[in-house]
Each structure stands twice: as structure tokens, then as C-alpha cells.
Design an enzyme around this catalytic site. Structure first.
Site, PDB file in Angstrom:
ATOM      1  N   TYR A 143     -15.354  -6.463 -25.563  1.00 29.11           N
ATOM      2  CA  TYR A 143     -15.599  -7.101 -24.264  1.00 29.11           C
ATOM      3  C   TYR A 143     -16.916  -6.634 -23.637  1.00 29.11           C
ATOM      4  O   TYR A 143     -17.433  -7.255 -22.709  1.00 29.11           O
ATOM      5  CB  TYR A 143     -14.453  -6.820 -23.279  1.00 29.11           C
ATOM      6  CG  TYR A 143     -13.137  -7.474 -23.663  1.00 29.11           C
ATOM      7  CD1 TYR A 143     -13.083  -8.510 -24.589  1.00 29.11           C
ATOM      8  CD2 TYR A 143     -11.947  -7.065 -23.087  1.00 29.11           C
ATOM      9  CE1 TYR A 143     -11.884  -9.100 -24.936  1.00 29.11           C
ATOM     10  CE2 TYR A 143     -10.739  -7.651 -23.427  1.00 29.11           C
ATOM     11  CZ  TYR A 143     -10.716  -8.669 -24.367  1.00 29.11           C
ATOM     12  OH  TYR A 143      -9.514  -9.264 -24.706  1.00 29.11           O
ATOM     13  N   LYS A 194      -7.547  -2.574 -36.911  1.00 33.37           N
ATOM     14  CA  LYS A 194      -7.608  -3.408 -38.112  1.00 33.37           C
ATOM     15  C   LYS A 194      -8.575  -2.743 -39.089  1.00 33.37           C
ATOM     16  O   LYS A 194      -9.635  -3.304 -39.431  1.00 33.37           O
ATOM     17  CB  LYS A 194      -8.084  -4.827 -37.754  1.00 33.37           C
ATOM     18  CG  LYS A 194      -7.056  -5.657 -37.012  1.00 33.37           C
ATOM     19  CD  LYS A 194      -5.980  -6.231 -37.922  1.00 33.37           C
ATOM     20  CE  LYS A 194      -6.513  -7.371 -38.769  1.00 33.37           C
ATOM     21  NZ  LYS A 194      -5.481  -7.853 -39.730  1.00 33.37           N
ATOM     22  N   ASP A 227      -2.024  -6.773 -36.375  1.00 32.94           N
ATOM     23  CA  ASP A 227      -1.182  -7.954 -36.607  1.00 32.94           C
ATOM     24  C   ASP A 227       0.255  -7.535 -36.913  1.00 32.94           C
ATOM     25  O   ASP A 227       1.212  -8.156 -36.436  1.00 32.94           O
ATOM     26  CB  ASP A 227      -1.761  -8.842 -37.728  1.00 32.94           C
ATOM     27  CG  ASP A 227      -2.175  -8.055 -38.965  1.00 32.94           C
ATOM     28  OD1 ASP A 227      -2.294  -6.814 -38.885  1.00 32.94           O
ATOM     29  OD2 ASP A 227      -2.369  -8.679 -40.026  1.00 32.94           O
ATOM     30  N   ASP A 251      -5.197  -5.605 -24.901  1.00 29.17           N
ATOM     31  CA  ASP A 251      -5.052  -6.714 -23.969  1.00 29.17           C
ATOM     32  C   ASP A 251      -3.857  -7.576 -24.391  1.00 29.17           C
ATOM     33  O   ASP A 251      -2.978  -7.910 -23.587  1.00 29.17           O
ATOM     34  CB  ASP A 251      -6.356  -7.530 -24.001  1.00 29.17           C
ATOM     35  CG  ASP A 251      -6.475  -8.499 -22.856  1.00 29.17           C
ATOM     36  OD1 ASP A 251      -5.551  -8.560 -22.031  1.00 29.17           O
ATOM     37  OD2 ASP A 251      -7.497  -9.213 -22.790  1.00 29.17           O
ATOM     38  N   ASP A 255       0.449  -7.376 -23.071  1.00 28.15           N
ATOM     39  CA  ASP A 255       1.095  -8.560 -22.490  1.00 28.15           C
ATOM     40  C   ASP A 255       2.320  -8.971 -23.307  1.00 28.15           C
ATOM     41  O   ASP A 255       3.340  -9.394 -22.757  1.00 28.15           O
ATOM     42  CB  ASP A 255       0.112  -9.733 -22.413  1.00 28.15           C
ATOM     43  CG  ASP A 255      -0.711  -9.693 -21.130  1.00 28.15           C
ATOM     44  OD1 ASP A 255      -0.555  -8.729 -20.354  1.00 28.15           O
ATOM     45  OD2 ASP A 255      -1.513 -10.618 -20.902  1.00 28.15           O
TER      46      ASP A 255
END
Ligand code: NAD
Length: 376
Positions: A143, A194, A227, A251, A255
């Protein structure tokens, strides 16, 4: 007389002031019954600050936040300010607080209260008793990484670029927060990245492991691809204690974990910055929900997310674990008695207003007090 805890309360917009009023009552209860001393200053943020001063956060309020031992925020935003220029929007006030306070670690607990387990979209036995802490890196990664942007190519098409970048120091400081929190809980950390397809992920894995091996050998650390973590959170969420991950994966995963718990009105959060020479850490606590303009001013808002954020403030900024436990237990007991605000109302439960929920929490705190005194 104990040294007063210097707190800045920023109620903000919409339901912010209503839910913060209930926190104030809890703070007053602790002052009266636990001998705690709070020096609470109130400030404006978001649309409320824009209306009064023409900016979503004044320099004075920013300075107060930098000086405070901890900041508690309600929520910002609402349709009244939607057409403002980007730089004046209520959210800019919150973003400035996070940036100037350099809040690099975002703590998002996902706790399922026994009485609300049926409200989850997952099977009750999968989520009942769930208690996960997700620690998300908040100021680095894709980001913020450079280079970034959209460029035009010679053939007339365009190219968009963002850069995922982390340094050893950035990884260590957030991993340290996760390890320290794990020591107060189940001592288990899963680090998520990852590393199979990203060099920055490989560095993340190596550096988290190196810090654990040098300073946190008591912590049970394992690693998981992001994942797989997304799948495991819905397959068997109770396998997790503390999860530490980067900004982007955090992020999404925070959630996802939040949705295991049922309602936005129940979710607290904390964002922590660097410690100073006296061991004091900049910190901002806030509910995950927004300003809920659709229900503002009607006594419908659930104050528990903000009250639980205050419990986090006591736990993480002042090491007041007993008081934090009391508040969390009081909330659980209110729910077990089937008292509910409208957002978590279930068949057979009794609906209470925002202040009615505050009343119920205070009653449970009263009930917990003599029991704890007996335990000594
Ligand atoms: P929201 O979280 O405000 O509301 C979503 C839904 O959940 C609404 O139906 C609302 O009534 C309900 N809800 C939220 N909190 C509740 C509570 N404590 N008790 C009962 N019901 C609750 O999100 P939104 O509607 O997308 O956004 C509204 C405004 O809030 C926007 O201006 C948005 O930009 C802002 N916002 C601010 C923050 C923040 O301050 N951190 C976060 C998200 C959204």
C-alpha cells in the site's frame, strides 16, 4: 494517589458520541471502584472537527494525540461531508492520526461470545469459544511501496505498478508485537505470507523465524501461506491463537476473521506505534465499525465494540489485565442474559438501547467486583 492516565477521547461523528458516552461511564466506574485515575480530554475529529474548524483534524488535536498515553476514537464520516474535497473529508483526520503517530501494528481480535455463536454464518461448534488475535502490519508493504503509479506505454496502453517491500526492521517490530501478545495468551503464533511466490514473503518468513530463534524461544511459531490461511479460517478457525501478517494479507484476513463473529457492533481494535524511552507506546483504540449514520441519534447503536476497545486500551497501554478481563466478562454476562441491541437481536432476546447496554455492563461490573475481592 496513582498517576493519572492521560487519555484523549475523540468521539467523532454519527454514533461515535453515543458509544463513547457509554465508555465514559465504564471509566467512571473503574475510577470509583478500582481507584484508577483518568485524566480525560475530549477533542473533535472528522466531520465534527470540519464543522467547527474547517479541517478534519486540527494541529492542536494532533499534538494532544501525540502527548496522550492513549487515544480512543469513536468513528468518523457521514453523508453530510461526502461532497467535500478529498483533503477535507472526515477520514483524512483518522488517516493523519494513524500516520503521524506511526501506528505500525494493527490488532484485530476475533472473539465469539458464547451467547452469540449462533449468529455466525459458520456452524456453532466451529466458532463457539473462538478467540483469535490478528496482528497486521499497518504502515508498510504494497500500500505504500515505491515505485507506484500508472504510466502510459508507447503502444498507447497503460501499466499500473505497486511495490511490495519490507525491511528486516519493519518485519521485526511487528513480529515482536505479535510474540509479546502471544506470551499473554496461548504462546502460539502463525506467521502468514506467500514465500512460495514472493521474495518479500520469503524475507518475512526468514526474519520472523530469526527473531523467534534469538529472542522468543518460548513461542511456538509456525508459518502458513496466505491462501491456505484464508481457507483454514473458515475450515477450522479455532486452530489459531495469534496470526501475524503483512498489510495486504492482514487487511483481508482480519475482515474474514471478523465475519466469523457475527456483528460489526462487537468488534474492537487497537493500533500501536513505537515505544519511547519510558516504555510508553503511542496507541489508538477504536471500534471496527463506522459512524452508522442510518441509526445515529436513535439510541440503537451497540456500544460494546467501543467498550471492548477501551478494555484493549487498559490491557495494552497500561497492563491493566484484571480490569480489561472484567469488562470483557461483563460484556459476556450481559449477552448471556439475552440483553441485545438491535444489531444483534435474536428471537427470545430483550432489546436494549445504547445506554441500556451501558447500564447492563455497569450492573455486571458491580456483580463481578465482590467476587473478585473474595478471590483476593
Ligand atoms: P458502518 O460501519 O458505519 O455501518 C454499516 C452497517 O452496520 C450499518 O447498517 C450500521 O447501522 C451498522 N452498524 C455499524 N456499527 C454499528 C453499531 N455499533 N451498532 C449497531 N449497528 C451498527 O459502515 P458504512 O455504513 O459503510 O459507513 C458509514 C460511514 O462511516 C461512512 O461515512 C464511512 O466512510 C464511515 N466509516 C468510518 C470508519 C471509521 O471511522 N473507522 C470505518 C468505516 C466506515
Amino acid at each position: 494517589m496513582p498517576k493519572a492516565m492521560n487519555l484523549l477521547f475523540l468521539p467523532g461523528d454519527g454514533i461515535g458520541p453515543e458509544v463513547m458516552a457509554e465508555v465514559r461511564r465504564v471509566a467512571d466506574w473503574l475510577a470509583a471502584n478500582r481507584g484508577l485515575s483518568f485524566a480525560i480530554t475530549h477533542g473533535l475529529v472528522g466531520g465534527a472537527s470540519y464543522d467547527a474548524h474547517g479541517t478534519p483534524l486540527t494541529d492542536d488535536t494532533m499534538a494532544q494525540a501525540m502527548d496522550a498515553d492513549a487515544v480512543l476514537l469513536g468513528a468518523v464520516g457521514g453523508p453530510k461531508w461526502d461532497s467535500l474535497d478529498f483533503s477535507l473529508k472526515p477520514e483524512r483526520g483518522l488517516l493523519r492520526l494513524r500516520k503521524d503517530m506511526d501506528l505500525f501494528a494493527n490488532l484485530r481480535p476475533a472473539v465469539v461470545f458464547e451467547a452469540l455463536a449462533e449468529a455466525s454464518t459458520l456452524k456453532t461448534d466451529l466458532v463457539a469459544g473462538l478467540d483469535i488475535m490478528i496482528v497486521r502490519e499497518l504502515t508498510g508493504g504494497v500500500y505504500f511501496g515505491e515505485p507506484r503509479g500508472i504510466e502510459s506505454l508507447p503502444d498507447g496502453s497503460r501499466r499500473g505498478v505497486n511495490t511490495q517491500v519490507y525491511t528486516t526492521a519493519e518485519i521485526h517490530r511487528v513480529a515482536r508485537v505479535a510474540f509479546d501478545i502471544a506470551r499473554r495468551r496461548g504462546n502460539r503464533v502463525v506467521s502468514v505470507e506467500k514465500s512460495n511466490v514472493m521474495e518479500s514473503g520469503l524475507l518475512w518468513r526468514q526474519e520472523v523465524q530469526a527473531l523467534r530463534d534469538s529472542e522468543y524461544t518460548d513461542i511456538d511459531l509456525s508459518h502458513m501461506y496466505a491462501d491456505n490461511c484464508a481457507m483454514q479460517l473458515v475450515r477450522n478457525p479455532k486452530q489459531f491463537d495469534v496470526i501475524v501478517t503483512d498489510n495486504l494479507f492482514g487487511d483481508m484476513l482480519s475482515d474474514e476473521a471478523a465475519m466469523l463473529t457475527g456483528s460489526l457492533g462487537m468488534l474492537p481494535s487497537a493500533s500501536l506505534g513505537k515505544g519511547d524511552a519510558n516504555g510508553r507506546r503511542r496507541a489508538l483504540y477504536e471500534p471496527v465499525h463506522g459512524s452508522a449514520p442510518d441509526i445515529a441519534g436513535q439510541g440503537l447503536a451497540n456500544p460494546l465494540a467501543t467498550i471492548l476497545s477501551f478494555a484493549m486500551l487498559l490491557r495494552y497501554s497500561f497492563a491493566l489485565g484484571v480490569e480489561a478481563d472484567w469488562i470483557e466478562q461483563a460484556a459476556a454476562r450481559v449477552l448471556a442474559k439475552n440483553l441485545r441491541t438491535a444489531d444483534i437481536l435474536q428471537p427470545g432476546a430483550t432489546q436494549v438501547s445504547t445506554s441500556g447496554m451501558g447500564d447492563a455492563v455497569l450492573l455486571e461490573l458491580d456483580a463481578l467486583r465482590p467476587r473478585a475481592a473474595k478471590q483476593g
